[in-house]
Design an enzyme around this catalytic site. Structure first.
Site, mmCIF file in Angstrom:
data_model
loop_
_atom_site.group_PDB
_atom_site.id
_atom_site.type_symbol
_atom_site.label_atom_id
_atom_site.label_comp_id
_atom_site.label_asym_id
_atom_site.label_seq_id
_atom_site.Cartn_x
_atom_site.Cartn_y
_atom_site.Cartn_z
ATOM 1 N N HIS A 30 -23.955 -68.118 32.540
ATOM 2 C CA HIS A 30 -23.569 -69.178 32.494
ATOM 3 C C HIS A 30 -22.122 -69.223 31.379
ATOM 4 C CE1 HIS A 30 -25.228 -70.310 28.880
ATOM 5 N NE2 HIS A 30 -24.568 -69.387 28.450
ATOM 6 N N CYS A 47 -17.633 -68.938 25.124
ATOM 7 C CA CYS A 47 -18.785 -68.850 26.149
ATOM 8 C C CYS A 47 -17.726 -68.993 27.444
ATOM 9 C CB CYS A 47 -19.824 -70.017 25.478
ATOM 10 S SG CYS A 47 -20.526 -69.626 24.150
ATOM 11 N N HIS A 60 -21.752 -65.121 30.897
ATOM 12 C CA HIS A 60 -22.655 -63.338 30.447
ATOM 13 C C HIS A 60 -23.965 -64.259 30.744
ATOM 14 C CE1 HIS A 60 -21.651 -67.643 27.351
ATOM 15 N NE2 HIS A 60 -22.466 -67.203 26.929
ATOM 16 N N HIS A 69 -27.678 -64.484 29.757
ATOM 17 C CA HIS A 69 -28.737 -64.811 28.438
ATOM 18 C C HIS A 69 -30.620 -64.460 28.679
ATOM 19 C CE1 HIS A 69 -26.287 -66.708 25.323
ATOM 20 N NE2 HIS A 69 -25.810 -67.461 26.139
ATOM 21 N N ASP A 127 -33.469 -67.628 38.498
ATOM 22 C CA ASP A 127 -33.782 -66.231 37.579
ATOM 23 C C ASP A 127 -32.384 -65.312 38.042
ATOM 24 O OD1 ASP A 127 -34.431 -64.066 36.187
ATOM 25 O OD2 ASP A 127 -35.814 -63.916 37.609
ATOM 26 N N HIS A 128 -31.523 -64.608 37.189
ATOM 27 C CA HIS A 128 -30.728 -64.256 38.051
ATOM 28 C C HIS A 128 -30.150 -64.533 38.677
ATOM 29 C CE1 HIS A 128 -33.327 -60.701 37.020
ATOM 30 N NE2 HIS A 128 -32.682 -60.433 36.937
ATOM 31 N N GLU A 140 -33.170 -70.041 24.345
ATOM 32 C CA GLU A 140 -31.754 -69.295 24.967
ATOM 33 C C GLU A 140 -31.283 -68.131 23.594
ATOM 34 O OE1 GLU A 140 -27.356 -71.277 24.801
ATOM 35 O OE2 GLU A 140 -27.217 -69.236 23.627
HETATM 36 NI NI NI Z 1 -24.060 -68.844 26.465
#
Ligand code: NI
Length: 135
Positions: free
Chosen positions: A14, A33, A39, A41, A79-80, A124
């Protein structure tokens, strides 16, 4: 009332921005961010359902069913994925951990057939999590 929690994991990327902020504001408020290339998580989600024990089964709800629902409604859609671009709920809303928790609530609440959705917790990182109780 007794509470049952199911946990699942997903990985997603995100970035944060607000088109109404100036470029400097976006950089100042969102820092690293704000990079539009994103990037990733590794998120952990915990879904807690409250209810009464069915004396016939000794259970609040079918845990296999809850696992399947979580997989079908949440993991498959997030997911992904690059959340900003691939999950419609985040097309014009930052996919923060807070907003992810709310979205997961909104995906699951209407589909639960037994018990009552009590809490969505999203980690997160192992030391940062958000709780949402539906309001
Ligand atoms: Ni982040």
């Amino acid at each position: 009332m007794i509470y049952v929690t199911r946990r699942a994991e997903f990985s997603a990327s995100h970035y944060y921005h607000n088109p109404n902020f100036s470029p400097e504001e976006n950089r100042r408020i969102f820092g690293k961010c704000h990079n539009p290339l994103g990037h990733g998580h590794n998120y952990t989600v915990e879904v807690t359902v409250g209810g009464e024990i069915d004396p016939l089964t000794g259970m609040v709800l079918d845990l296999k069913g809850l696992k399947a629902l979580l997989e079908q409604e949440v993991i498959q859609s997030m997911d992904h994925k690059f959340l900003n671009k691939e999950v419609p709920a985040f097309a014009d809303k930052n996919p923060t951990t807070e907003n992810i928790a709310v979205e997961i609530w909104n995906l699951l609440a209407p589909k639960l057939t037994h018990g009552k959705l009590h809490r969505i917790r999203v980690y997160e990182t192992p030391d940062l999590f958000v709780d949402y109780y539906g309001e």
